[in-house]
Design an enzyme around this catalytic site. Sequence first.
Site, short mmCIF file in Angstrom:
data_model
loop_
_atom_site.label_atom_id
_atom_site.label_comp_id
_atom_site.label_asym_id
_atom_site.label_seq_id
_atom_site.Cartn_x
_atom_site.Cartn_y
_atom_site.Cartn_z
CB THR A 144 12.94 6.35 1.38
OG1 THR A 144 13.43 7.68 1.21
CG2 THR A 144 12.18 6.24 2.70
CG HIS A 174 17.33 3.97 5.36
ND1 HIS A 174 18.50 4.60 5.70
CD2 HIS A 174 16.58 3.96 6.51
CE1 HIS A 174 18.47 4.94 6.98
NE2 HIS A 174 17.31 4.56 7.50
CD GLU A 175 12.64 3.49 6.58
OE1 GLU A 175 12.72 2.78 7.59
OE2 GLU A 175 12.96 4.69 6.57
CB THR A 191 29.76 0.07 8.73
OG1 THR A 191 29.43 -0.51 9.99
CG2 THR A 191 29.00 -0.64 7.62
N1 ARG Z 1 14.48 8.80 8.27
C1 ARG Z 1 14.19 7.49 7.78
C2 ARG Z 1 14.71 6.41 8.73
O1 ARG Z 1 15.57 6.63 9.55
C3 ARG Z 1 14.61 7.29 6.32
C4 ARG Z 1 15.80 7.98 5.78
C5 ARG Z 1 15.96 7.68 4.28
N2 ARG Z 1 16.98 8.46 3.62
C6 ARG Z 1 17.02 8.69 2.29
N3 ARG Z 1 18.00 9.36 1.75
N4 ARG Z 1 16.10 8.26 1.49
O2 ARG Z 1 14.27 5.27 8.70
ZN ZN Z 2 16.63 4.62 9.37
CA CA Z 3 30.47 -0.50 12.30
#
Ligand code: ARG
Ligand code: ZN
Ligand code: CA
Length: 237
Positions: A146, A149-150, A175
């Site tokens: 997470t 991603h952030e 991508t």
């Molecule tokens: N929903 C969040 C976003 O869009 C985080 C998603 C993280 N996914 C994960 N598999 N940890 O920012």
């Molecule tokens: Zn996100």
């Molecule tokens: Ca792309």
Amino acid sequence: DLGVITIPVYVHVVYSNSNENISNAQIASQIAVLNDDFRATNNDANQTPSEFAGLVADTEIQFNLVNTFRYSNSRTSWGTNDAVKSAYPPITPETHLNIWVCNIGGGILGYAQFPGGPSATDGVVVGPNYFGSTGYLSAPFDKGRTTTHEVGHYFNLRHIWGDGRCNRDDFVSDTPSSDAPNYGCPSYPTVNCRSNDMTMNYMDYTNDACMYMFSEGQKERMRTIFLAGGARDSMIN
Ligand code: ARG
Ligand code: ZN
Ligand code: CA
């Protein structure tokens, strides 16, 4: 070329109970995951299908935990409207990545501010049970992805499906176009928009164990913000 970029990090732990007051070991595990994921030293990178294996990027961005701050607060959920940042403002966000670890509520794992926004709200917010890879954690979001991603958003990355249908773009050419988020642990190939989705990319919505790469194009997009005139050039000394 900027070479390897080191990002200094402040972690703000805001807790309403002892579980949420995560350990230093849990915080250290998250910094280690960030370093592995952004340097492509994560031990699951070798699962990348051959179609995408040549695109796995060492972003040459690494993270250094400078300090941890802990705040007890009776509030049990903080939402996604930056309330936690008003209560506990970021410290030198021009030069440091600020991460708030607090319960967001509503099943939200984390949220981030893109480059170019107000400094008073700059940084990322992650729930304590999604932060790091050891300690107080909730599967299947228990491998620290997470925050990976952030921080991708914080470095200007969009979701790989472009937050739209096949015709929306994430502004990264390597991508493949995708229709919508993928969840769980998709099998390969997962076909949308007449190409195979890069479901194992950190900027999809799959389980932590099923995302393990940034692409070379994403590396390029992230690193552009650190060049002179870029939205985060103040982080480069
Ligand atoms: N929903 C969040 C976003 O869009 C985080 C998603 C993280 N996914 C994960 N598999 N940890 O920012
Ligand atoms: Zn996100
Ligand atoms: Ca792309």
